[in-house]
Scaffold this motif. Structure first.
Motif, PDB file in Angstrom:
ATOM      1  N   ASP A 360       0.855  -1.188   0.000  1.00 36.14           N
ATOM      2  CA  ASP A 360       0.000   0.000   0.000  1.00 36.14           C
ATOM      3  C   ASP A 360       0.888   1.233   0.000  1.00 36.14           C
ATOM      4  O   ASP A 360       1.723   1.403   0.884  1.00 36.14           O
ATOM      5  CB  ASP A 360      -0.902   0.009   1.240  1.00 36.14           C
ATOM      6  CG  ASP A 360      -1.988   1.077   1.173  1.00 36.14           C
ATOM      7  OD1 ASP A 360      -1.845   1.995   0.359  1.00 36.14           O
ATOM      8  OD2 ASP A 360      -2.957   0.976   1.950  1.00 36.14           O
ATOM      9  N   MET A 372       3.634  -3.147  -6.662  1.00 41.68           N
ATOM     10  CA  MET A 372       2.185  -3.311  -6.533  1.00 41.68           C
ATOM     11  C   MET A 372       1.620  -4.098  -7.711  1.00 41.68           C
ATOM     12  O   MET A 372       0.729  -4.935  -7.545  1.00 41.68           O
ATOM     13  CB  MET A 372       1.504  -1.943  -6.431  1.00 41.68           C
ATOM     14  CG  MET A 372       1.822  -1.184  -5.156  1.00 41.68           C
ATOM     15  SD  MET A 372       0.921   0.373  -5.060  1.00 41.68           S
ATOM     16  CE  MET A 372      -0.729  -0.223  -4.804  1.00 41.68           C
ATOM     17  N   MET A 411      -3.806  -1.564  -2.595  1.00 41.34           N
ATOM     18  CA  MET A 411      -4.241  -2.880  -3.037  1.00 41.34           C
ATOM     19  C   MET A 411      -5.740  -3.092  -2.857  1.00 41.34           C
ATOM     20  O   MET A 411      -6.368  -3.800  -3.633  1.00 41.34           O
ATOM     21  CB  MET A 411      -3.467  -3.972  -2.289  1.00 41.34           C
ATOM     22  CG  MET A 411      -2.011  -4.091  -2.692  1.00 41.34           C
ATOM     23  SD  MET A 411      -1.806  -4.670  -4.398  1.00 41.34           S
ATOM     24  CE  MET A 411      -2.460  -6.324  -4.280  1.00 41.34           C
TER      25      MET A 411
END
Length: 443
Positions: A360, A372, A411
């Motif tokens: 995150d 990510m 996320m």
């Protein structure tokens, strides 16, 4: 190996250097063959008149159909015998260290003296001739000599052994070769080729895989790439075999350029879908990668290194426990290979720790980071829209709550969508529920 005036090969069991059961089997086979030959000579004499008329191009209307059929069988048998002679003579020249005239390879030499011979036939003769001098192929040599196994099938067996031996358990390879030798006489070439493919897919690595570097080295040594001869339309076939590491890298490089490219109008709306099949898109992508890599033109764009995402447990990566990594392409890669590749920016290790907290970066950044995206590929595995099977390589990272509407780049606010469904979701303002295990769209 003497040949009588009618072209019949006379086999001496001692010349094949067989032991025990092998020699007994060959002697019994020879006795059966001699009995069959005696029967054929008395009941089905060689149709010399048909052969002479056919060679001269004369009319064959005076010959009966049965006589013509016998002529076909005799000529076909003689052709098979000639292949046996060629294999054994080439093998003897190979054993003596003799080279074909003009520095040619044996296959090229054969085609120079017999222009009607195909490249595949010449290569099969060379492959078998090189192999049968090795002690482990004595039974194969005997079976080829007895015409129980054709040269083409023998070549498939030798190639199978050469291809899988560096990476497979020796006992499994020996068992597969034994099965192929036994099955060869009763199968047509197409069915036999499928059986070889079956064994290729079924063989397993050595039982002792403690030395991962040795296993990886064996797999790399088994790599191969073959170009076929142009067919009548000018098309050239391509066949290859890659180790898991190389396959994953190649797939990762091809996938972005192989995505469908629909035709769009000036407003970005799709006018017509990409007419190319997936296979054609992959072929075009491979050619484009090579063109970019080798072109000298300064203004031609160069493709970045393929981004290979590999998911594996932290304890596997550090060597505390045995295990493997899983590439985004689905290829299984050893931890040793991952550790080696991790020195290069081409690999993004997706290491799973004990806590497994989601990545995150909050609202500090709008764009999804490489880390990510790797986590998204691992979680979503592809387009998350119901019923879509587009792989992760063809997707965008979509903000479920839009960035401009206050949605974070995290996320729990991201979902993979292919271009088509990305447009669909925006157009219809669809929402979704994002959980650590996946995405559920509210359609």
């Amino acid at each position: 190996m003497p040949v009588d005036p009618l072209g019949v090969v006379a086999v001496d069991p001692e010349s094949l250097d067989l032991d025990g059961a092998d020699a007994g089997w060959l002697e019994a086979s020879l006795a059966q063959a001699e009995a069959r030959l005696d029967t054929e000579e008395t009941e089905r004499p060689e149709p010399l008149a048909v052969k002479i008329d056919a060679l001269l191009g004369a009319s064959l209307v005076s010959h009966g159909s049965a006589e013509l059929a016998v002529a076909v069988e005799h000529v076909a048998a003689a052709r098979a015998q000639h292949e046996v002679v060629l294999v054994n003579v080439l093998a003897e020249l190979e054993a003596r260290g003799e080279q074909p005239p003009g520095g040619l390879r044996p296959a090229d030499w054969l085609r120079s003296v017999d222009p009607g011979m195909s490249a595949g036939q010449a290569k099969d003769l060379e492959t078998v001739a090189r192999a049968v001098n090795e002690p482990r192929w004595r039974e194969l040599r005997a079976r080829v000599t007895m015409q129980h196994v054709t040269v083409a099938k023998a070549a498939r067996i030798v190639e199978f052994d050469q291809r899988v031996s560096p990476v497979a358990d020796p006992e499994e390879v020996d068992g597969a070769v034994t099965d192929l030798l036994g099955a060869a006489p009763g199968l047509v070439v197409e069915d036999f080729t499928r059986l070889v493919r079956h064994h290729t897919e079924q063989v397993r690595p050595p039982k002792d895989e403690g030395d991962e570097e040795r296993v990886d080295a064996g797999r790399r040594s088994a790599r191969g790439l073959w170009f076929g001869q142009p067919n009548r339309t000018g098309m050239v076939s391509l066949r290859g075999v890659l180790d898991p590491e190389a396959a994953a890298v190649l797939k990762s490089a091809i996938a972005p350029l192989a995505a469908p490219c629909p035709e769009r109008d000036g407003h970005g709306h799709t006018v017509s879908p990409d007419p190319r099949s997936p296979a054609k898109r992959r072929a075009d992508a491979l050619v484009e990668i090579v063109e970019r890599g080798v072109a000298a033109a300064a203004d031609l764009p160069v493709t970045d290194k393929a981004k290979l995402v590999v998911t594996l447990d932290h304890e596997v990566l550090t060597g505390r426990i045995r295990g493997t990594g899983l590439a985004g392409s689905g290829d299984v890669i050893t931890a040793a290979a991952v550790r080696r590749l991790a020195c290069d920016a081409a690999i993004i290790p997706m290491v799973l720790g004990g806590a497994g907290e989601p990545l995150d970066v909050g609202r500090a950044r709008r764009l999804v980071t490489a880390a990510m995206r790797a986590a998204l590929w691992q979680r979503d595995a592809g387009c998350t829209f119901p019923g879509c099977t587009a792989p992760a390589q063809w997707t965008d990272a979509h903000h479920v709550t839009p960035w401009w509407g206050g949605g974070p780049t995290s996320m729990d606010n991201l979902a993979l969508l292919c271009r088509r469904h990305h447009t669909h979701v925006h157009r219809h303002e669809l929402t979704a529920t994002v959980r650590p295990t996946g995405v559920t769209w509210h359609t």
